[in-house]
Structures are given as structure tokens and as C-alpha cells.
Write an enzyme that holds these catalytic residues in place. Structure first.
Site, PDB file in Angstrom:
ATOM      1  N   GLN A  68       0.850  -1.195   0.000  1.00 58.34           N
ATOM      2  CA  GLN A  68       0.000   0.000   0.000  1.00 58.34           C
ATOM      3  C   GLN A  68       0.881   1.238   0.000  1.00 58.34           C
ATOM      4  OE1 GLN A  68      -2.761   0.391   3.305  1.00 58.34           O
ATOM      5  NE2 GLN A  68      -3.861   2.062   2.314  1.00 58.34           N
ATOM      6  N   HIS A 128      -8.425   1.554  -1.092  1.00 55.71           N
ATOM      7  CA  HIS A 128      -8.723   1.458  -2.519  1.00 55.71           C
ATOM      8  C   HIS A 128      -8.523   0.038  -3.008  1.00 55.71           C
ATOM      9  CE1 HIS A 128      -4.411   2.448  -2.238  1.00 55.71           C
ATOM     10  NE2 HIS A 128      -4.253   1.891  -3.434  1.00 55.71           N
TER      11      HIS A 128
END
Length: 139
Positions: free
Chosen positions: A93, A99
Site C-alpha cells: 500500500q 482502494h
């Protein structure tokens, strides 16, 4: 969150190539375009990642995923797709607003590697780990 690039995209402060939006989620093309059509699906609510997401936010976000994935597959003509979610830096990430990546795949051996190692399972250890996880799910 004031320094969050995705919050700025959602607010319209930074331009994006939006493919979907409703009151609670937004989807836009990733600027990296790992493959043609690489799309990000984000909740409008700022939340770091799935590990910090409420059930309501997760339900809303992931409920939009099949429709978006089908639309992306049809629009790009991609025969396959990876749907990826990274949680925390060690897992890859890099933007700390939850997301989901939708990465259309057009052919085998395209240079994109997502690999899992396999080995002979230790069923006793797996059973013990499953029990530990189950206790935490029910906690």
C-alpha cells in the site's frame, strides 16, 4: 484528510479520469496504468484501508465492485482481471486511503507477476491457525 491525494481527487481539487461515482464511492483510472484500463475503486469516506474499514463502508465499496469489473472488462475487451487490495506498506500500500485495484489482463506472460508459493501443507498447523482466526472473528 487534508494531505490525502485520493480525498483531493474525490473533492475535485485534483483532476482524474473518473469512470464511476455515486454518493459513497468513486472509481477512476490509475495514473500508473499498469495495464490499459487499470482502475481504482475508493470509498469517499477517508479510511486508511480495509483493516480500519467499518462493515457498512466495506459493504458499500465491495457491492459496487462486480458492476465496475464487468464494465471495465467489456469496455477494454480484456479477457481477465486481477482485483487487488493492499493493506499497509509491507503489503504494497502506497496511498493510505482505502482502494481496490482493478487490473485488466490481456495475455499470459505480460510481465506482471503475482505469485504464491506452494509446499506440502501441515494440516495440524493449519487447523490450529484456523481455530485462532475463528476465535478472533467471533470476538
Amino acid at each position: 484528510m487534508e494531505n490525502c491525494i485520493f480525498c483531493k481527487i474525490i473533492a475535485g481539487e485534483i483532476p482524474s479520469s473518473k469512470v464511476y461515482e455515486d454518493d459513497q464511492v468513486m472509481a477512476f483510472l490509475d495514473i500508473s496504468q499498469t495495464t490499459k484500463g487499470h482502475t481504482l475503486l475508493v470509498p469517499k469516506e477517508h479510511v486508511r484501508n480495509v483493516l480500519e474499514m467499518s462493515e457498512a463502508t466495506a459493504s458499500t465499496l465491495f457491492a459496487r465492485l462486480p458492476k465496475l469489473a464487468r464494465a471495465l472488462k467489456t469496455a477494454t475487451g480484456a479477457p481477465a482481471m486481477n482485483i487487488i487490495n493492499n493493506n499497509e506498506e509491507i503489503a504494497g500500500q502506497t496511498v493510505f486511503h482505502a482502494h481496490v485495484h482493478l487490473v485488466p489482463r490481456y495475455q499470459e506472460n505480460d510481465g506482471i507477476k503475482i505469485e504464491y508459493t506452494t509446499h506440502e501443507p501441515d494440516f495440524d498447523a493449519l487447523g490450529k491457525l484456523a481455530e485462532q482466526i475463528s476465535k478472533e472473528v467471533d470476538a
